[in-house]
Design an enzyme around this catalytic site. Structure first.
Site, short mmCIF file in Angstrom:
data_model
loop_
_atom_site.label_atom_id
_atom_site.label_comp_id
_atom_site.label_asym_id
_atom_site.label_seq_id
_atom_site.Cartn_x
_atom_site.Cartn_y
_atom_site.Cartn_z
N GLU A 161 0.85 -1.21 -0.14
CA GLU A 161 -0.01 0.13 0.06
C GLU A 161 0.79 1.33 0.08
O GLU A 161 0.55 2.43 0.67
CB GLU A 161 -0.89 -0.02 1.14
CG GLU A 161 -2.10 -1.23 1.34
CD GLU A 161 -2.83 -1.39 2.55
OE1 GLU A 161 -2.10 -0.82 3.66
OE2 GLU A 161 -3.80 -2.05 2.37
N GLU A 220 -7.05 -7.53 -1.79
CA GLU A 220 -7.51 -7.54 -0.50
C GLU A 220 -9.08 -7.25 -0.81
O GLU A 220 -9.47 -6.15 -0.77
CB GLU A 220 -6.92 -6.49 0.42
CG GLU A 220 -5.56 -6.83 0.87
CD GLU A 220 -4.97 -6.16 2.03
OE1 GLU A 220 -5.93 -5.25 2.71
OE2 GLU A 220 -3.85 -5.99 2.41
#
Length: 518
Positions: A161, A220
Protein backbone atom coordinates in the site's frame (compact mmCIF):
# COMPACT_ATOMS: atom_id res chain seq x y z
CA UNK A 1 12.85 -30.14 -8.73
CA UNK A 2 12.95 -26.88 -10.65
CA UNK A 3 10.08 -25.81 -12.90
CA UNK A 4 9.96 -23.79 -16.08
CA UNK A 5 7.06 -21.35 -15.98
CA UNK A 6 5.40 -19.99 -12.87
CA UNK A 7 2.61 -17.47 -12.46
CA UNK A 8 2.47 -15.08 -15.41
CA UNK A 9 0.41 -11.95 -16.13
CA UNK A 10 1.03 -11.63 -19.86
CA UNK A 11 -2.58 -12.07 -20.97
CA UNK A 12 -6.09 -11.15 -19.78
CA UNK A 13 -5.92 -14.13 -17.41
CA UNK A 14 -3.16 -15.37 -15.16
CA UNK A 15 -1.37 -18.50 -16.29
CA UNK A 16 0.45 -21.04 -14.13
CA UNK A 17 2.59 -23.72 -15.74
CA UNK A 18 1.30 -22.38 -19.04
CA UNK A 19 -2.38 -22.97 -18.19
CA UNK A 20 -5.09 -20.44 -17.30
CA UNK A 21 -5.18 -19.88 -13.53
CA UNK A 22 -7.66 -18.03 -11.34
CA UNK A 23 -6.22 -17.06 -7.96
CA UNK A 24 -8.68 -18.00 -5.23
CA UNK A 25 -6.73 -16.76 -2.25
CA UNK A 26 -7.20 -16.26 1.45
CA UNK A 27 -5.06 -14.66 4.14
CA UNK A 28 -3.98 -16.53 7.27
CA UNK A 29 -1.05 -15.09 9.22
CA UNK A 30 1.14 -17.76 10.81
CA UNK A 31 2.10 -15.36 13.61
CA UNK A 32 -1.55 -14.97 14.61
CA UNK A 33 -2.35 -18.68 14.83
CA UNK A 34 -0.79 -21.12 17.34
CA UNK A 35 1.53 -23.41 15.42
CA UNK A 36 -0.37 -26.47 16.67
CA UNK A 37 -3.37 -25.21 14.67
CA UNK A 38 -1.65 -24.27 11.40
CA UNK A 39 -2.62 -27.56 9.80
CA UNK A 40 -6.25 -27.34 10.91
CA UNK A 41 -6.66 -23.83 9.47
CA UNK A 42 -4.97 -24.69 6.15
CA UNK A 43 -7.04 -27.86 5.77
CA UNK A 44 -10.18 -25.78 6.26
CA UNK A 45 -8.95 -23.33 3.65
CA UNK A 46 -8.43 -26.14 1.16
CA UNK A 47 -11.83 -27.65 2.03
CA UNK A 48 -13.50 -24.30 1.34
CA UNK A 49 -12.28 -24.36 -2.27
CA UNK A 50 -9.41 -21.88 -2.16
CA UNK A 51 -6.17 -22.62 -3.99
CA UNK A 52 -3.77 -19.98 -2.66
CA UNK A 53 -2.58 -18.93 0.78
CA UNK A 54 -1.38 -15.37 1.34
CA UNK A 55 0.55 -14.24 4.39
CA UNK A 56 2.47 -11.24 5.62
CA UNK A 57 5.91 -11.52 7.23
CA UNK A 58 6.36 -9.37 10.40
CA UNK A 59 9.86 -7.90 10.53
CA UNK A 60 9.46 -6.81 14.16
CA UNK A 61 9.00 -10.42 15.30
CA UNK A 62 11.72 -11.93 13.14
CA UNK A 63 14.27 -9.27 14.18
CA UNK A 64 13.06 -8.06 17.57
CA UNK A 65 16.65 -7.11 18.41
CA UNK A 66 18.88 -5.59 15.78
CA UNK A 67 20.90 -8.29 14.01
CA UNK A 68 19.35 -11.22 15.92
CA UNK A 69 16.96 -13.22 13.74
CA UNK A 70 14.28 -15.69 14.76
CA UNK A 71 12.69 -18.07 12.27
CA UNK A 72 12.01 -20.89 14.72
CA UNK A 73 8.97 -22.39 16.44
CA UNK A 74 5.97 -20.05 16.11
CA UNK A 75 7.96 -17.96 13.61
CA UNK A 76 9.08 -20.88 11.43
CA UNK A 77 8.07 -19.36 8.10
CA UNK A 78 9.68 -22.16 6.12
CA UNK A 79 7.64 -24.79 7.96
CA UNK A 80 4.43 -22.82 7.44
CA UNK A 81 4.92 -22.38 3.71
CA UNK A 82 5.99 -26.02 3.36
CA UNK A 83 2.86 -27.13 5.21
CA UNK A 84 0.74 -25.13 2.77
CA UNK A 85 2.42 -27.01 -0.07
CA UNK A 86 1.56 -30.32 1.61
CA UNK A 87 -2.08 -29.18 1.74
CA UNK A 88 -2.00 -28.53 -2.02
CA UNK A 89 -2.03 -24.75 -1.70
CA UNK A 90 -0.01 -22.20 -3.65
CA UNK A 91 1.42 -19.25 -1.73
CA UNK A 92 1.64 -15.50 -2.38
CA UNK A 93 4.16 -14.05 0.07
CA UNK A 94 3.88 -10.49 1.35
CA UNK A 95 7.27 -9.82 3.01
CA UNK A 96 7.03 -6.06 3.44
CA UNK A 97 9.20 -4.76 4.99
CA UNK A 98 6.09 -2.74 5.92
CA UNK A 99 2.94 -4.87 6.17
CA UNK A 100 0.25 -2.69 7.85
CA UNK A 101 -1.88 -5.67 9.03
CA UNK A 102 -3.22 -3.84 12.12
CA UNK A 103 0.15 -4.81 13.61
CA UNK A 104 2.38 -2.62 15.77
CA UNK A 105 4.16 -0.03 13.56
CA UNK A 106 2.99 -1.98 10.50
CA UNK A 107 5.51 -4.72 11.28
CA UNK A 108 8.54 -2.42 11.43
CA UNK A 109 10.86 -2.90 14.44
CA UNK A 110 10.53 -0.19 17.07
CA UNK A 111 14.33 0.05 17.40
CA UNK A 112 14.34 1.86 14.08
CA UNK A 113 12.89 4.84 15.95
CA UNK A 114 16.03 5.19 18.10
CA UNK A 115 17.34 7.34 15.26
CA UNK A 116 15.74 10.75 15.85
CA UNK A 117 15.99 11.50 12.13
CA UNK A 118 14.55 8.18 10.97
CA UNK A 119 12.36 8.31 7.87
CA UNK A 120 10.53 5.00 7.63
CA UNK A 121 9.58 3.58 4.23
CA UNK A 122 12.00 5.80 2.34
CA UNK A 123 15.54 5.57 0.98
CA UNK A 124 16.85 7.26 4.12
CA UNK A 125 20.26 5.57 4.68
CA UNK A 126 19.43 4.30 8.17
CA UNK A 127 16.29 2.59 6.93
CA UNK A 128 17.95 1.25 3.76
CA UNK A 129 20.79 -0.32 5.76
CA UNK A 130 18.38 -2.03 8.15
CA UNK A 131 16.19 -3.36 5.31
CA UNK A 132 19.21 -4.74 3.47
CA UNK A 133 20.42 -6.67 6.51
CA UNK A 134 16.93 -8.03 7.17
CA UNK A 135 16.35 -9.04 3.55
CA UNK A 136 19.74 -10.78 3.44
CA UNK A 137 18.41 -13.16 6.09
CA UNK A 138 14.77 -13.30 5.00
CA UNK A 139 15.48 -14.09 1.35
CA UNK A 140 17.88 -16.87 2.35
CA UNK A 141 14.93 -18.46 4.17
CA UNK A 142 12.28 -18.05 1.47
CA UNK A 143 14.26 -18.45 -1.76
CA UNK A 144 14.27 -22.30 -1.63
CA UNK A 145 10.46 -22.11 -1.36
CA UNK A 146 10.01 -20.29 -4.66
CA UNK A 147 8.14 -21.95 -7.53
CA UNK A 148 11.31 -21.95 -9.61
CA UNK A 149 13.01 -23.99 -6.90
CA UNK A 150 10.14 -26.48 -6.66
CA UNK A 151 8.34 -24.66 -3.85
CA UNK A 152 4.76 -23.29 -3.58
CA UNK A 153 5.46 -19.52 -3.68
CA UNK A 154 4.15 -18.28 -7.03
CA UNK A 155 4.28 -14.51 -6.39
CA UNK A 156 5.85 -12.01 -4.01
CA UNK A 157 4.36 -8.66 -3.08
CA UNK A 158 6.58 -5.58 -3.19
CA UNK A 159 6.04 -3.57 0.03
CA UNK A 160 2.39 -2.82 0.85
CA UNK A 161 0.00 0.00 0.00
CA UNK A 162 2.84 2.40 -0.69
CA UNK A 163 0.71 4.52 -2.99
CA UNK A 164 -1.17 5.66 0.11
CA UNK A 165 2.10 6.71 1.77
CA UNK A 166 3.97 8.18 -1.20
CA UNK A 167 7.00 9.83 0.39
CA UNK A 168 9.87 8.74 -1.85
CA UNK A 169 9.67 8.00 -5.57
CA UNK A 170 12.84 5.92 -5.41
CA UNK A 171 11.64 3.68 -2.58
CA UNK A 172 9.56 1.10 -4.46
CA UNK A 173 12.36 0.59 -6.97
CA UNK A 174 14.70 -0.01 -4.04
CA UNK A 175 12.45 -2.69 -2.50
CA UNK A 176 11.94 -4.34 -5.89
CA UNK A 177 15.70 -4.48 -6.34
CA UNK A 178 16.08 -5.90 -2.82
CA UNK A 179 14.06 -8.90 -3.97
CA UNK A 180 15.40 -9.37 -7.48
CA UNK A 181 19.07 -8.82 -6.63
CA UNK A 182 18.81 -11.62 -4.09
CA UNK A 183 17.45 -14.06 -6.64
CA UNK A 184 13.66 -13.68 -6.45
CA UNK A 185 12.36 -14.34 -9.98
CA UNK A 186 8.69 -15.04 -9.37
CA UNK A 187 5.92 -12.63 -10.35
CA UNK A 188 6.12 -9.39 -8.35
CA UNK A 189 2.97 -7.46 -7.51
CA UNK A 190 1.74 -4.62 -5.33
CA UNK A 191 -1.42 -3.97 -3.34
CA UNK A 192 -3.01 -0.52 -3.34
CA UNK A 193 -6.34 1.20 -3.28
CA UNK A 194 -7.70 3.11 -6.28
CA UNK A 195 -5.88 6.34 -5.45
CA UNK A 196 -2.68 4.54 -4.49
CA UNK A 197 -2.45 2.94 -7.91
CA UNK A 198 -2.14 6.41 -9.47
CA UNK A 199 1.02 7.26 -7.56
CA UNK A 200 3.90 7.95 -9.93
CA UNK A 201 6.36 6.07 -7.73
CA UNK A 202 4.53 2.82 -8.43
CA UNK A 203 5.67 0.91 -11.48
CA UNK A 204 3.01 1.65 -14.08
CA UNK A 205 1.64 4.55 -12.03
CA UNK A 206 -0.07 7.35 -13.97
CA UNK A 207 -0.58 4.92 -16.82
CA UNK A 208 -3.47 2.74 -17.92
CA UNK A 209 -3.15 0.30 -15.05
CA UNK A 210 -6.42 -1.43 -15.97
CA UNK A 211 -5.94 -2.82 -19.46
CA UNK A 212 -7.58 -5.69 -21.35
CA UNK A 213 -4.13 -7.19 -21.85
CA UNK A 214 -3.53 -7.80 -18.15
CA UNK A 215 -5.37 -9.95 -15.58
CA UNK A 216 -7.28 -8.30 -12.76
CA UNK A 217 -6.97 -9.24 -9.10
CA UNK A 218 -8.56 -7.93 -5.92
CA UNK A 219 -5.54 -8.31 -3.66
CA UNK A 220 -7.54 -7.55 -0.52
CA UNK A 221 -11.25 -8.23 -0.51
CA UNK A 222 -12.16 -7.38 3.06
CA UNK A 223 -14.39 -10.16 4.36
CA UNK A 224 -14.93 -8.14 7.54
CA UNK A 225 -13.07 -5.49 9.51
CA UNK A 226 -10.89 -5.01 12.57
CA UNK A 227 -12.00 -3.58 15.92
CA UNK A 228 -10.70 -0.75 18.11
CA UNK A 229 -11.11 -0.21 21.83
CA UNK A 230 -14.37 1.52 22.68
CA UNK A 231 -16.22 0.63 19.47
CA UNK A 232 -18.57 -2.23 18.66
CA UNK A 233 -17.40 -5.42 16.99
CA UNK A 234 -17.56 -4.99 13.21
CA UNK A 235 -19.86 -7.33 11.33
CA UNK A 236 -20.15 -7.62 7.55
CA UNK A 237 -23.21 -9.67 6.71
CA UNK A 238 -22.53 -13.00 5.02
CA UNK A 239 -25.08 -12.50 2.24
CA UNK A 240 -23.55 -9.15 1.29
CA UNK A 241 -20.09 -10.68 1.16
CA UNK A 242 -21.31 -13.55 -1.00
CA UNK A 243 -22.93 -11.20 -3.51
CA UNK A 244 -19.69 -9.27 -4.04
CA UNK A 245 -17.47 -12.34 -4.23
CA UNK A 246 -19.86 -13.95 -6.71
CA UNK A 247 -19.75 -10.91 -9.00
CA UNK A 248 -15.93 -10.74 -8.83
CA UNK A 249 -15.65 -14.39 -9.87
CA UNK A 250 -18.31 -14.04 -12.58
CA UNK A 251 -16.11 -11.35 -14.14
CA UNK A 252 -13.15 -13.73 -14.15
CA UNK A 253 -11.23 -11.65 -11.62
CA UNK A 254 -8.81 -13.27 -9.17
CA UNK A 255 -9.39 -12.60 -5.49
CA UNK A 256 -7.74 -12.77 -2.09
CA UNK A 257 -10.02 -12.88 0.94
CA UNK A 258 -8.55 -10.66 3.66
CA UNK A 259 -8.97 -12.21 6.12
CA UNK A 260 -9.93 -15.85 5.59
CA UNK A 261 -8.94 -16.47 9.21
CA UNK A 262 -7.83 -13.57 11.37
CA UNK A 263 -6.64 -15.19 14.59
CA UNK A 264 -5.16 -13.16 17.42
CA UNK A 265 -2.67 -10.31 17.77
CA UNK A 266 -0.90 -11.95 20.69
CA UNK A 267 0.95 -10.02 23.39
CA UNK A 268 1.34 -6.29 22.80
CA UNK A 269 1.44 -6.56 18.99
CA UNK A 270 -1.81 -4.75 18.12
CA UNK A 271 -1.59 -1.64 15.99
CA UNK A 272 -3.58 1.59 16.14
CA UNK A 273 -5.37 4.12 13.95
CA UNK A 274 -4.76 7.85 13.98
CA UNK A 275 -6.62 10.00 11.49
CA UNK A 276 -6.95 12.91 13.89
CA UNK A 277 -7.96 10.70 16.83
CA UNK A 278 -5.75 7.94 18.22
CA UNK A 279 -7.60 4.60 18.49
CA UNK A 280 -5.72 1.45 19.54
CA UNK A 281 -6.87 -1.86 18.13
CA UNK A 282 -7.94 -4.80 20.26
CA UNK A 283 -6.06 -8.07 20.75
CA UNK A 284 -8.66 -10.12 18.90
CA UNK A 285 -8.24 -10.19 15.12
CA UNK A 286 -11.42 -12.15 14.50
CA UNK A 287 -12.18 -9.75 11.62
CA UNK A 288 -15.63 -11.35 11.19
CA UNK A 289 -13.78 -13.68 8.80
CA UNK A 290 -15.06 -16.96 7.30
CA UNK A 291 -13.10 -18.82 10.00
CA UNK A 292 -13.64 -17.27 13.43
CA UNK A 293 -10.81 -16.33 15.78
CA UNK A 294 -11.18 -19.78 17.36
CA UNK A 295 -11.06 -21.50 13.95
CA UNK A 296 -14.79 -22.27 13.67
CA UNK A 297 -16.49 -22.42 10.27
CA UNK A 298 -18.97 -19.56 10.11
CA UNK A 299 -21.94 -18.93 7.81
CA UNK A 300 -19.56 -17.07 5.52
CA UNK A 301 -17.43 -20.19 5.25
CA UNK A 302 -20.41 -22.34 4.29
CA UNK A 303 -21.64 -19.86 1.68
CA UNK A 304 -18.18 -19.61 0.11
CA UNK A 305 -17.83 -23.37 0.05
CA UNK A 306 -21.16 -23.71 -1.73
CA UNK A 307 -20.00 -21.14 -4.29
CA UNK A 308 -17.24 -23.43 -5.53
CA UNK A 309 -18.85 -26.29 -7.43
CA UNK A 310 -15.82 -28.53 -7.92
CA UNK A 311 -15.46 -31.57 -5.63
CA UNK A 312 -13.97 -30.44 -2.34
CA UNK A 313 -12.34 -32.37 0.51
CA UNK A 314 -14.25 -32.83 3.74
CA UNK A 315 -14.14 -30.07 6.31
CA UNK A 316 -12.09 -31.08 9.39
CA UNK A 317 -14.05 -31.65 12.58
CA UNK A 318 -14.26 -28.72 14.99
CA UNK A 319 -11.69 -28.54 17.77
CA UNK A 320 -12.95 -29.97 21.06
CA UNK A 321 -13.91 -27.35 23.65
CA UNK A 322 -14.32 -27.45 27.39
CA UNK A 323 -15.80 -25.11 29.98
CA UNK A 324 -13.65 -25.12 33.09
CA UNK A 325 -14.47 -24.05 36.62
CA UNK A 326 -14.11 -20.38 37.49
CA UNK A 327 -10.57 -19.23 38.13
CA UNK A 328 -10.12 -17.58 41.52
CA UNK A 329 -7.30 -15.12 42.16
CA UNK A 330 -5.20 -16.40 45.05
CA UNK A 331 -2.19 -14.09 45.27
CA UNK A 332 -1.35 -10.50 44.48
CA UNK A 333 1.81 -8.41 44.43
CA UNK A 334 1.77 -4.63 44.47
CA UNK A 335 3.73 -2.80 41.82
CA UNK A 336 5.27 -0.67 44.56
CA UNK A 337 6.37 -3.72 46.56
CA UNK A 338 8.23 -4.95 43.47
CA UNK A 339 10.38 -1.94 42.74
CA UNK A 340 13.10 -2.76 45.27
CA UNK A 341 13.57 -6.17 43.64
CA UNK A 342 14.69 -4.72 40.34
CA UNK A 343 18.08 -3.80 38.98
CA UNK A 344 19.68 -0.40 39.48
CA UNK A 345 17.50 2.27 37.82
CA UNK A 346 18.54 4.18 34.75
CA UNK A 347 19.22 7.91 35.26
CA UNK A 348 18.89 10.66 32.70
CA UNK A 349 18.84 14.45 32.68
CA UNK A 350 15.57 14.35 30.73
CA UNK A 351 12.91 11.67 30.27
CA UNK A 352 13.70 9.08 27.65
CA UNK A 353 11.10 7.60 25.34
CA UNK A 354 10.65 3.82 25.50
CA UNK A 355 12.53 3.10 22.28
CA UNK A 356 15.68 4.85 23.52
CA UNK A 357 15.87 3.24 26.96
CA UNK A 358 19.19 1.38 27.38
CA UNK A 359 17.55 -2.03 27.85
CA UNK A 360 17.18 -5.23 25.83
CA UNK A 361 20.79 -5.09 24.61
CA UNK A 362 20.30 -1.41 23.77
CA UNK A 363 17.34 -2.12 21.51
CA UNK A 364 15.03 -0.09 23.74
CA UNK A 365 11.65 -1.04 25.14
CA UNK A 366 9.28 -2.11 22.39
CA UNK A 367 6.05 -2.65 24.33
CA UNK A 368 4.47 -2.49 27.75
CA UNK A 369 4.66 0.06 30.53
CA UNK A 370 7.13 2.59 31.91
CA UNK A 371 6.94 4.22 35.34
CA UNK A 372 8.19 7.83 35.52
CA UNK A 373 8.66 9.51 38.90
CA UNK A 374 9.79 12.91 40.19
CA UNK A 375 9.28 15.00 43.31
CA UNK A 376 6.84 17.88 43.71
CA UNK A 377 6.49 20.49 46.45
CA UNK A 378 2.88 21.56 45.88
CA UNK A 379 -0.40 20.71 44.22
CA UNK A 380 -1.85 22.41 41.18
CA UNK A 381 -2.60 21.54 37.58
CA UNK A 382 -0.55 18.93 35.75
CA UNK A 383 -0.66 19.58 31.98
CA UNK A 384 0.75 16.92 29.69
CA UNK A 385 0.57 19.17 26.61
CA UNK A 386 -0.52 15.98 24.82
CA UNK A 387 2.91 14.40 25.25
CA UNK A 388 1.71 11.16 26.85
CA UNK A 389 2.07 8.15 24.61
CA UNK A 390 -0.42 6.70 25.09
CA UNK A 391 -2.08 6.49 28.50
CA UNK A 392 -0.81 7.26 32.00
CA UNK A 393 -2.07 6.51 35.48
CA UNK A 394 -0.99 9.41 37.73
CA UNK A 395 0.09 8.84 41.33
CA UNK A 396 0.97 11.15 44.21
CA UNK A 397 2.88 9.29 46.91
CA UNK A 398 1.76 6.12 45.13
CA UNK A 399 -1.95 6.91 45.45
CA UNK A 400 -3.76 7.09 42.12
CA UNK A 401 -5.21 10.55 41.47
CA UNK A 402 -6.33 10.18 37.86
CA UNK A 403 -5.19 9.48 34.32
CA UNK A 404 -3.92 11.28 31.22
CA UNK A 405 -4.22 10.30 27.57
CA UNK A 406 -4.73 11.78 24.12
CA UNK A 407 -8.09 13.23 25.16
CA UNK A 408 -7.34 14.23 28.77
CA UNK A 409 -4.33 16.56 29.02
CA UNK A 410 -4.88 18.20 32.43
CA UNK A 411 -5.24 16.83 35.92
CA UNK A 412 -5.52 18.62 39.26
CA UNK A 413 -3.01 17.34 41.81
CA UNK A 414 -4.00 17.46 45.50
CA UNK A 415 -2.29 19.91 47.82
CA UNK A 416 0.09 18.59 50.46
CA UNK A 417 2.95 19.51 52.75
CA UNK A 418 6.59 19.00 51.89
CA UNK A 419 8.04 17.05 48.99
CA UNK A 420 5.96 14.26 47.54
CA UNK A 421 6.48 11.73 44.78
CA UNK A 422 4.67 12.24 41.48
CA UNK A 423 4.49 9.10 39.38
CA UNK A 424 3.15 8.38 35.91
CA UNK A 425 2.72 4.76 34.82
CA UNK A 426 2.65 5.09 31.03
CA UNK A 427 1.20 2.42 28.76
CA UNK A 428 2.14 1.95 25.12
CA UNK A 429 -1.29 1.05 23.72
CA UNK A 430 0.05 0.19 20.25
CA UNK A 431 1.87 2.04 17.49
CA UNK A 432 -0.01 3.32 14.46
CA UNK A 433 0.17 0.83 11.60
CA UNK A 434 -1.23 2.85 8.68
CA UNK A 435 -0.96 6.42 7.44
CA UNK A 436 1.64 9.15 7.37
CA UNK A 437 2.28 9.28 11.14
CA UNK A 438 4.62 6.27 11.29
CA UNK A 439 7.71 8.34 12.05
CA UNK A 440 6.00 9.83 15.14
CA UNK A 441 5.36 6.64 17.09
CA UNK A 442 7.84 6.91 19.93
CA UNK A 443 6.19 5.94 23.20
CA UNK A 444 6.42 7.05 26.83
CA UNK A 445 6.60 10.68 27.98
CA UNK A 446 7.90 13.25 25.54
CA UNK A 447 8.22 16.11 28.04
CA UNK A 448 11.41 17.92 29.00
CA UNK A 449 10.53 19.06 32.53
CA UNK A 450 11.93 16.17 34.55
CA UNK A 451 15.55 15.67 35.52
CA UNK A 452 17.76 12.94 37.01
CA UNK A 453 15.63 10.08 35.75
CA UNK A 454 16.07 6.43 36.61
CA UNK A 455 14.74 3.36 34.85
CA UNK A 456 14.80 -0.24 35.93
CA UNK A 457 13.31 -3.53 34.86
CA UNK A 458 10.39 -4.81 36.88
CA UNK A 459 9.39 -8.45 36.93
CA UNK A 460 6.45 -10.02 38.71
CA UNK A 461 8.44 -11.83 41.37
CA UNK A 462 8.75 -11.17 45.07
CA UNK A 463 6.59 -11.26 48.18
CA UNK A 464 3.18 -12.38 47.06
CA UNK A 465 0.27 -11.74 49.43
CA UNK A 466 -2.86 -13.81 49.88
CA UNK A 467 -4.96 -11.08 51.51
CA UNK A 468 -7.36 -10.19 48.70
CA UNK A 469 -9.58 -7.84 50.68
CA UNK A 470 -7.46 -4.78 49.90
CA UNK A 471 -5.21 -5.62 46.93
CA UNK A 472 -2.91 -2.81 45.84
CA UNK A 473 -3.49 -1.59 42.30
CA UNK A 474 -1.60 -1.50 40.02
CA UNK A 475 -0.25 -4.93 40.74
CA UNK A 476 0.24 -8.49 39.64
CA UNK A 477 -2.30 -11.22 40.25
CA UNK A 478 -1.91 -14.99 40.24
CA UNK A 479 -4.61 -17.57 39.74
CA UNK A 480 -4.70 -21.29 39.01
CA UNK A 481 -6.72 -23.12 36.41
CA UNK A 482 -7.31 -26.75 37.34
CA UNK A 483 -7.41 -29.17 34.41
CA UNK A 484 -8.22 -32.78 35.29
CA UNK A 485 -7.91 -34.21 31.77
CA UNK A 486 -6.03 -33.46 28.54
CA UNK A 487 -6.39 -29.69 28.01
CA UNK A 488 -8.93 -28.46 25.49
CA UNK A 489 -9.65 -25.10 23.88
CA UNK A 490 -11.54 -22.71 26.08
CA UNK A 491 -12.37 -19.01 26.42
CA UNK A 492 -11.61 -16.55 29.18
CA UNK A 493 -14.38 -14.25 30.29
CA UNK A 494 -13.67 -11.21 32.45
CA UNK A 495 -16.48 -10.07 34.75
CA UNK A 496 -15.54 -6.49 33.91
CA UNK A 497 -14.51 -5.93 30.30
CA UNK A 498 -12.04 -3.06 30.68
CA UNK A 499 -8.72 -2.50 29.02
CA UNK A 500 -6.96 -1.55 32.24
CA UNK A 501 -7.36 -5.03 33.70
CA UNK A 502 -4.05 -6.83 33.31
CA UNK A 503 -3.79 -10.60 33.31
CA UNK A 504 -0.66 -12.60 33.74
CA UNK A 505 -1.31 -15.83 31.87
CA UNK A 506 1.75 -18.04 32.15
CA UNK A 507 4.26 -15.35 31.19
CA UNK A 508 6.18 -12.80 33.19
CA UNK A 509 4.66 -9.35 32.73
CA UNK A 510 7.47 -6.86 32.16
CA UNK A 511 7.29 -3.20 33.12
CA UNK A 512 10.04 -0.61 32.97
CA UNK A 513 10.43 1.73 35.93
CA UNK A 514 11.61 5.24 35.10
CA UNK A 515 12.26 7.29 38.26
CA UNK A 516 12.88 11.03 38.08
CA UNK A 517 14.19 13.07 41.00
CA UNK A 518 14.29 16.85 40.78
Amino acid sequence: MSRVEGLRANSPQFTLEGKPFLVLGGSIHYFRVPRAYWEDRLLKMKACGLNTLTTYVPWNLHEAERGIFNFQDQLDLKAYVSLAAEMGLWVILRPGPYICAEWDLGGLPSWLLQDKNMQLRTTYPGFVDAVNLYFDKLISVIKPLMFEEGGPIIAVQVENEYGSYAKDEKYMAFIKNCLQSRGIKELLLTSDNWEGLRYAGMEGGNEDYFTPQKPLMVMEYWSGWFDVWGDHHHVFHAEDMLAVVSEILERGVSINLYMFHGGTSFGFMNGAMDFGTYKPQVTSYDYDAPLSEAGDCTQKYQLLRNLFTEPLPEVPSPQERRAYDPVVIQWHLSLWDSLHLTNKPYRSEMPVNMENLPVNNNNGQSYGYTLYETTIASGGTLNSRNNIRDRALVFVDRQCVGSLDNKTHELTLPDGKGERTLGLLVENCGRVNYGKALDDQRKGIQLSCYVHCKCRLLMSSGRWKSDLKTPSIPGFFQARLYVDSPPRDTFIRLPVSRKDILLELGNVLLIYYFKCIS
